[in-house]
Design a protein around this motif. Structure first.
Motif, short mmCIF file in Angstrom:
data_model
loop_
_atom_site.label_atom_id
_atom_site.label_comp_id
_atom_site.label_asym_id
_atom_site.label_seq_id
_atom_site.Cartn_x
_atom_site.Cartn_y
_atom_site.Cartn_z
N LEU A 1 -19.62 -23.60 -12.01
CA LEU A 1 -18.74 -23.40 -10.86
C LEU A 1 -19.14 -24.31 -9.70
O LEU A 1 -20.28 -24.75 -9.59
N GLN A 2 -18.17 -24.55 -8.82
CA GLN A 2 -18.46 -25.15 -7.52
C GLN A 2 -17.58 -24.48 -6.47
O GLN A 2 -16.49 -24.00 -6.79
N TYR A 3 -18.08 -24.43 -5.23
CA TYR A 3 -17.28 -23.79 -4.19
C TYR A 3 -17.71 -24.25 -2.79
O TYR A 3 -18.84 -24.68 -2.57
N LEU A 4 -16.75 -24.17 -1.88
CA LEU A 4 -17.00 -24.41 -0.46
C LEU A 4 -17.37 -23.06 0.15
O LEU A 4 -16.58 -22.11 0.09
N GLY A 5 -18.55 -22.97 0.73
CA GLY A 5 -19.05 -21.67 1.16
C GLY A 5 -18.68 -21.25 2.57
O GLY A 5 -19.04 -20.14 2.99
N PHE A 6 -17.94 -22.08 3.31
CA PHE A 6 -17.80 -21.87 4.76
C PHE A 6 -17.15 -20.54 5.12
O PHE A 6 -17.49 -19.94 6.13
N ARG A 7 -16.22 -20.05 4.32
CA ARG A 7 -15.53 -18.79 4.68
C ARG A 7 -16.13 -17.58 3.97
O ARG A 7 -15.69 -16.46 4.17
N PHE A 8 -17.14 -17.80 3.14
CA PHE A 8 -17.71 -16.71 2.36
C PHE A 8 -19.05 -16.24 2.93
O PHE A 8 -19.80 -17.03 3.49
N HIS A 9 -19.33 -14.95 2.71
CA HIS A 9 -20.61 -14.38 3.12
C HIS A 9 -21.59 -14.45 1.94
O HIS A 9 -22.18 -13.45 1.54
N GLY A 10 -21.71 -15.65 1.38
CA GLY A 10 -22.64 -15.86 0.29
C GLY A 10 -22.03 -15.52 -1.06
O GLY A 10 -20.84 -15.23 -1.20
N TRP A 11 -22.88 -15.56 -2.08
CA TRP A 11 -22.43 -15.25 -3.44
C TRP A 11 -22.29 -13.76 -3.67
O TRP A 11 -21.27 -13.30 -4.16
N LYS B 1 -21.75 -9.88 -3.98
CA LYS B 1 -20.71 -8.96 -3.52
C LYS B 1 -21.25 -8.00 -2.47
O LYS B 1 -22.32 -7.42 -2.63
N GLN B 2 -20.50 -7.86 -1.37
CA GLN B 2 -20.86 -6.96 -0.29
C GLN B 2 -19.61 -6.17 0.12
O GLN B 2 -18.50 -6.70 0.05
N PRO B 3 -19.80 -4.92 0.54
CA PRO B 3 -18.64 -4.10 0.92
C PRO B 3 -17.85 -4.73 2.05
O PRO B 3 -18.42 -5.13 3.08
N ASP B 4 -16.54 -4.85 1.86
CA ASP B 4 -15.60 -5.27 2.90
C ASP B 4 -15.85 -6.67 3.44
O ASP B 4 -15.42 -6.99 4.56
N LEU B 5 -16.54 -7.53 2.67
CA LEU B 5 -16.77 -8.89 3.11
C LEU B 5 -16.33 -9.85 2.01
O LEU B 5 -16.52 -9.58 0.82
N PRO B 6 -15.76 -11.00 2.38
CA PRO B 6 -15.38 -11.98 1.35
C PRO B 6 -16.61 -12.70 0.80
O PRO B 6 -17.37 -13.33 1.55
N THR B 7 -16.85 -12.57 -0.48
CA THR B 7 -17.97 -13.26 -1.13
C THR B 7 -17.43 -13.97 -2.37
O THR B 7 -16.37 -13.64 -2.89
N VAL B 8 -18.19 -14.94 -2.84
CA VAL B 8 -17.75 -15.69 -4.02
C VAL B 8 -17.74 -14.80 -5.25
O VAL B 8 -16.80 -14.84 -6.05
N GLU B 9 -18.76 -13.96 -5.41
CA GLU B 9 -18.81 -13.07 -6.56
C GLU B 9 -17.58 -12.16 -6.60
O GLU B 9 -16.98 -11.94 -7.66
N ARG B 10 -17.19 -11.62 -5.46
CA ARG B 10 -16.02 -10.74 -5.40
C ARG B 10 -14.76 -11.47 -5.86
O ARG B 10 -13.96 -10.94 -6.64
N MET B 11 -14.59 -12.73 -5.39
CA MET B 11 -13.39 -13.48 -5.76
C MET B 11 -13.40 -13.86 -7.24
O MET B 11 -12.36 -13.82 -7.91
N VAL B 12 -14.56 -14.20 -7.78
CA VAL B 12 -14.65 -14.56 -9.19
C VAL B 12 -14.35 -13.34 -10.07
O VAL B 12 -13.60 -13.42 -11.04
N GLN B 13 -14.93 -12.19 -9.71
CA GLN B 13 -14.68 -10.97 -10.48
C GLN B 13 -13.20 -10.58 -10.42
O GLN B 13 -12.60 -10.20 -11.44
N ARG B 14 -12.61 -10.68 -9.24
CA ARG B 14 -11.20 -10.32 -9.08
C ARG B 14 -10.31 -11.23 -9.95
O ARG B 14 -9.35 -10.76 -10.58
#
Length: 263
Positions: free
Chosen positions: A13-23, A25-38
């Motif tokens: 994978l590759q990603y731009l991290g600027f809008r994410f709160h890291g990889w 998953k955290q409650p109610d926060l946009p993270t890369v792991e959350r988007m990948v799982q979704r």
């Protein structure tokens, strides 16, 4: 009840991290792991899977190449190329899957030996265009780049990086090996809105601790701004001196550039 066979895959994978709160998953926060799982839930139309990452990233840190392991408790993926295309079509535009390949139950992405190369992009002098902010850090003070280049090379080798370990305890192993480390003019990433001159700190090795690269960059910034002498910098490379470094460089300039797995 019939239990389906588990199947194993490695996804780059590759990603731009600027809008994410890291990889992670955290409650109610946009993270890369959350988007990948979704996205995987949508593509598979079920939740009979889990994923593990080769490592975590902090908020706003970008990744040019990393890997995750996919554990699929369902039918195997029939066509990897078709899956990769559909996965990418449904991922947000700031995340891209580069490659997928099958692996075995014996492979463990967490414990597998891996070499990581990080880069840190920065500039000084005239303030850069705001569009640079997701990838690069602007330093208001003029920097002694040649002195920083000289110092960066001293990180290479097996050392006690106590001063570069975030909140070490008595039990923390602060020894690690840096394979290469240097500062060069940035030619890796270019854009017509980038400053005429920018720089890239590059470091590779195994076993980087949390914030370690950003603390290394912070020390180099302090050296380049004249807040630290070269002799003081050299002392930070001897862990027995127990010198606490508090300058953690901003996360937006950091990128995990390459992850090399031993499968």
């Amino acid at each position: 009840m019939f239990k389906k066979e588990r199947h194993f895959y490695i996804i780059k994978l590759q990603y731009l991290g600027f809008r994410f709160h890291g990889w992670q998953k955290q409650p109610d926060l946009p993270t890369v792991e959350r988007m990948v799982q979704r996205t995987l839930r949508f593509v598979f139309d079920h939740s009979n899977f889990k994923i593990l990452a080769a490592g975590r990233t902090d908020a706003r840190v970008s990744v040019n190449e990393t890997a995750i392991e996919l554990f699929l408790d369902d039918e195997p993926i029939a066509d990897l190329d078709v899956f990769l295309k559909e996965f990418n079509l449904n991922l947000p535009s700031d995340i891209r899957a580069l490659h997928i390949e099958p692996t075995t139950a014996d492979f463990n992405i967490i414990n597998s030996p891996k070499v990581k190369e990080y880069i840190y992009l920065f500039s000084h002098g005239e303030k850069f265009h705001p569009f640079c902010a997701p990838l690069m850090v602007y330093m208001k003070s003029e920097l002694d780049i040649e002195l920083m280049k000289k110092a960066a090379q001293l990180f290479v080798g097996e050392k006690d990086f106590w001063s570069y370990t975030y909140k070490p305890s008595a039990e923390t192993n602060t020894n690690s090996m840096v394979d290469s480390c240097y500062i060069e003019e940035n030619n890796l990433f270019t854009a017509n809105f980038f400053p005429e001159e920018s720089f890239c700190f590059r470091v590779s090795g195994k076993g980087f601790k949390r914030h370690q690269v950003r603390i290394m960059m912070g020390a180099l910034f302090d050296l380049g701004m004249g807040k630290m002498t070269f002799e003081e910098f050299e002392k930070t490379l001897d862990g027995s001196n127990l010198i606490h470094l508090s300058h953690i460089a901003p996360s937006s300039g950091l990128m995990l550039f390459r992850t090399e797995l031993t499968t």
